[in-house]
Design an enzyme around this catalytic site. Structure first.
Site, mmCIF file in Angstrom:
data_model
loop_
_atom_site.group_PDB
_atom_site.id
_atom_site.type_symbol
_atom_site.label_atom_id
_atom_site.label_comp_id
_atom_site.label_asym_id
_atom_site.label_seq_id
_atom_site.Cartn_x
_atom_site.Cartn_y
_atom_site.Cartn_z
ATOM 1 N N GLY A 93 0.768 -1.276 -0.009
ATOM 2 C CA GLY A 93 0.108 0.238 -0.157
ATOM 3 C C GLY A 93 0.571 1.418 -0.027
ATOM 4 N N GLY A 95 3.400 1.706 -2.393
ATOM 5 C CA GLY A 95 3.783 2.121 -3.935
ATOM 6 C C GLY A 95 4.847 1.181 -4.318
ATOM 7 N N ASN A 124 -8.374 -12.886 -5.170
ATOM 8 C CA ASN A 124 -7.400 -11.660 -4.569
ATOM 9 C C ASN A 124 -7.563 -10.305 -5.223
ATOM 10 O OD1 ASN A 124 -5.311 -10.237 -3.692
ATOM 11 N ND2 ASN A 124 -3.920 -11.670 -4.594
ATOM 12 N N TYR A 131 -3.866 -4.513 -10.691
ATOM 13 C CA TYR A 131 -3.354 -4.775 -11.874
ATOM 14 C C TYR A 131 -4.301 -4.023 -13.081
ATOM 15 C CZ TYR A 131 -0.375 -8.433 -10.045
ATOM 16 O OH TYR A 131 0.428 -9.043 -9.269
#
Length: 159
Positions: A93, A95, A124, A131
């Protein structure tokens, strides 16, 4: 926070294996990892290099990895396969996943591949959202097919 995204070295493989084991636990397959540190060293840094690996470091501690290898698509030509992109749970979370994926895509671009592909578990949701936010097309109508070592042995017996 001081971070670095870099190419992996042999001496990183113990920590890479630890991340792989953490991922297996997350994916509800805690006993599935058979690869060893020596396998990773031999296969990633030996005479016949089977994969390329990137590392995410924070304050000199490895907290993420992305492992890739080249394949060939009969439809597209050269392809890069992202086997795993892992960021340890406590570092998600912030980056680092994006930075690792940036490195993978840049690497694939330099290789001249026509596609970069990988799998994600259908449950997931955070990974799928991540993505898709990067422009990836999650192919929900394809099933992944595996023939494991035992399956290969049984197959060969029946030829």
């Amino acid at each position: 926070m001081n971070y670095l995204i870099r190419e992996a070295k042999k001496e990183d493989m113990k920590q890479v294996l630890s991340l792989i084991q953490e991922l297996a636990l997350f994916e509800k397959e805690p006993n599935a990892v058979e690869v060893t540190v020596n396998d990773l060293i031999d296969d990633g840094f030996g005479d016949k290099k089977l994969f390329h690996c990137f590392i995410a470091e924070v304050d000199n501690t490895i907290v993420g990895t992305a492992l890739v290898y080249q394949r060939y698509s009969t439809w597209k030509g050269p392809v890069l396969h992202l086997e795993d992109l892992i960021v340890t749970k406590k570092m998600r979370g912030i980056g680092l996943g994006t930075l690792l994926l940036n490195k993978v895509v840049t690497y694939g671009h330099k290789l001249g591949v026509k596609r970069i592909c990988w799998e994600v578990l259908d449950w997931n949701d955070p990974a799928i959202s991540f993505y898709e936010s990067k422009g990836a097309d999650v192919k929900r109508d394809w099933d992944v097919v595996h023939l494991n070592e035992k399956g290969i042995q049984n197959f060969i017996k029946n030829i």
